[in-house]
Each structure stands twice: as C-alpha cells, then as structure tokens.
Write an enzyme that holds these catalytic residues in place. Structure first.
Site, PDB file in Angstrom:
ATOM      1  N   SER A   1       0.829  -1.210   0.000  1.00 28.84           N
ATOM      2  CA  SER A   1       0.000   0.000   0.000  1.00 28.84           C
ATOM      3  C   SER A   1       0.867   1.265   0.000  1.00 28.84           C
ATOM      4  CB  SER A   1      -0.912   0.023   1.225  1.00 28.84           C
ATOM      5  OG  SER A   1      -1.790  -1.075   1.203  1.00 28.84           O
TER       6      SER A   1
HETATM    7  N1  SAM Z   1      -1.053  -4.861   4.068  1.00 33.33           N
HETATM    8  C1  SAM Z   1      -0.271  -5.152   2.890  1.00 33.33           C
HETATM    9  C2  SAM Z   1       1.105  -4.608   2.961  1.00 33.33           C
HETATM   10  O1  SAM Z   1       1.447  -3.930   3.954  1.00 33.33           O
HETATM   11  O2  SAM Z   1       1.881  -4.890   2.045  1.00 33.33           O
HETATM   12  C3  SAM Z   1      -0.922  -4.692   1.617  1.00 33.33           C
HETATM   13  C4  SAM Z   1      -2.057  -5.527   1.288  1.00 33.33           C
HETATM   14  S1  SAM Z   1      -2.567  -5.633  -0.379  1.00 33.33           S
HETATM   15  C5  SAM Z   1      -3.102  -4.023  -0.739  1.00 33.33           C
HETATM   16  C6  SAM Z   1      -4.055  -6.591  -0.074  1.00 33.33           C
HETATM   17  C7  SAM Z   1      -3.800  -8.003   0.369  1.00 33.33           C
HETATM   18  O3  SAM Z   1      -5.024  -8.589   0.787  1.00 33.33           O
HETATM   19  C8  SAM Z   1      -3.260  -8.893  -0.741  1.00 33.33           C
HETATM   20  O4  SAM Z   1      -2.068  -9.493  -0.322  1.00 33.33           O
HETATM   21  C9  SAM Z   1      -4.377  -9.929  -0.937  1.00 33.33           C
HETATM   22  O5  SAM Z   1      -3.902 -11.207  -1.330  1.00 33.33           O
HETATM   23  C10 SAM Z   1      -5.003  -9.955   0.440  1.00 33.33           C
HETATM   24  N2  SAM Z   1      -6.367 -10.472   0.512  1.00 33.33           N
HETATM   25  C11 SAM Z   1      -7.408 -10.324  -0.341  1.00 33.33           C
HETATM   26  N3  SAM Z   1      -8.502 -10.957   0.122  1.00 33.33           N
HETATM   27  C12 SAM Z   1      -8.138 -11.525   1.314  1.00 33.33           C
HETATM   28  C13 SAM Z   1      -8.822 -12.328   2.284  1.00 33.33           C
HETATM   29  N4  SAM Z   1     -10.105 -12.688   2.141  1.00 33.33           N
HETATM   30  N5  SAM Z   1      -8.132 -12.734   3.373  1.00 33.33           N
HETATM   31  C14 SAM Z   1      -6.832 -12.399   3.563  1.00 33.33           C
HETATM   32  N6  SAM Z   1      -6.136 -11.644   2.672  1.00 33.33           N
HETATM   33  C15 SAM Z   1      -6.778 -11.218   1.572  1.00 33.33           C
END
Ligand code: SAM
Length: 215
Positions: A65
C-alpha cells in the site's frame, strides 16, 4: 537484507515530512513509519522508488500500500502499546511492521499462499514477528478473537459482520468499502455493543476476496 544506510534514512525522513504535510499528525505513527525500512520490502528493480508515496506491485497481482494509506489507516486505529490487532491482507508485511513498531500484538492473515509463504519467511528476518495465518480473512480469525483493533487492507463490498462480531467493547475496525475500483474508508467503533460508523475519503485497494468479500 538491503542495508539501511544514511541515504535510506534520509529518504525516509523526507517521506515522513511529506505525510505530515498531507495531514497525518499522530507522532507515534510518523515515528513508526520513520523506523520501518520500506526499501527492504522491494525488489532490486524498484528499490529507488521505495520512499515514494506510492503503492507498488509485490507479485501475485497484489500491492504494497501507499505510505499515506498505511499512515491514514493506522492513525485512525489509535493504536496503544499492547493492543491486540488483526490485519486482513498481510501482503508484503509492511503494514504489520508499522503496527509492531507501535507496540501492538499483531495477528495477520493472507489469502494467497505464495505471499503468505514469502512474507512469513522474510518479515522475521527484519525483526518483525506477528502471528501469521493463511486463509480467508473476510471471516476474521474467530479462534483468536476478540481484538482491540481490526484493519482491512483490501477493498470490501460490504462490512463483514464476522469482523464487527470479533471486535471487543471499545474496539475499532478500519475498512475500505465500495466497488472494485474505489472504496470509502470507514471507521467502525463498538460502543456499548452498538456500532458507530464514521466515513472518510475514497481510496483504491485491490479487492477483498472470500466468503464475506468479492466472490
Ligand atoms: N497490508 C499489505 C502490505 O502492507 O503490504 C498490503 C495488502 S494488499 C493491498 C491486499 C492483500 O489482501 C493482498 O495481499 C491480498 O492477497 C489480500 N487479501 C485479499 N482478500 C483476502 C482475504 N479474504 N483474506 C486475507 N487476505 C486477503
């Protein structure tokens, strides 16, 4: 890991200054962002961009992000040392590192196996040790509930009831909710068992998948 040298620290201080100019005012949050070596989360090819206030690809179609977004969500959570925090969407682990710098006890869950494996192996090498979980975080982690704070780092179609159910009294959920392109940041606080909702600006996150996310 890539060395944390004078140049990197200087770039990080500049980033913190920029976030302050953009309206982030919580000193503890800014200090945490000033400590986490964001460049260590980047591939060599993108290293020069690590301290830009932008989101970047981390593989598997996902992103680390934008620092402003990390700072905004973290500030709204009002983290106190010892808070038990659930993060949905581990991704690169950067957000988890910021929460750990603030003294939180962090439970983080990721839905993509490759990212989960990679971050679980990498993040502790930097000294950041959250509890890692693999699975569908749209359902929370009921076995470890309740939490003082919950942060969702992917865009949801609705507020998952599983998550509000897992907040304790006085607990705070920060979550972007909207369509696949754009989401409004919501802060939900549990007060006397009732949910109080506050709305902030629009953001653009990758979708929250899973049972209480996008199908
Ligand atoms: N917090 C992260 C970082 O600091 O790098 C950025 C996160 S990225 C914008 C969103 C993440 O949410 C992705 O890695 C994606 O695979 C995960 N994601 C999507 N749906 C999800 C779910 N139902 N449960 C857990 N993770 C999920």
């Amino acid at each position: 890991m890539t060395e944390d040298n004078y140049k990197q620290r200087g770039l990080r201080n500049k980033l913190v200054k920029k976030l302050r100019e953009k309206g982030i005012s919580n000193d503890a949050v800014l200090a945490a962002i000033g400590k986490v070596p964001r460049h260590a989360f980047f591939d060599d090819a993108l290293l020069n961009h690590a301290y830009e206030d932008k989101a970047f690809p981390i593989g598997e179609g996902q992103t680390i992000s934008q620092p402003y977004t990390v700072a905004f969500q973290t500030e709204k959570l009002n983290i106190k040392p010892g808070d038990k925090v659930l993060e949905i969407g581990t991704g690169s682990g950067y957000q988890a590192a910021v929460l750990l710098e603030l003294g939180a006890k962090v439970y983080t869950i990721e839905y993509q196996r490759k990212l989960y494996d990679r971050t679980r192996a990498f993040l502790p090498e930097l000294g950041y040790k959250p509890f890692f979980f693999f699975g569908d975080g749209s359902k929370g982690i009921p076995a470890k509930a309740p939490y003082n704070k919950i942060i969702v780092t992917a865009g949801a179609p609705v507020v998952p009831t599983a998550l509000t159910d897992q907040l304790n009294e006085g607990g705070i959920l920060i979550i972007p909710v909207g369509d696949r392109e754009s989401q409004k940041m919501l802060r939900i606080t549990k007060v006397n068992g009732k949910l109080k909702k506050e709305e902030y600006d629009n953001f653009a996150f990758v979708p929250l998948l899973g049972e209480q996310g996008w199908k």
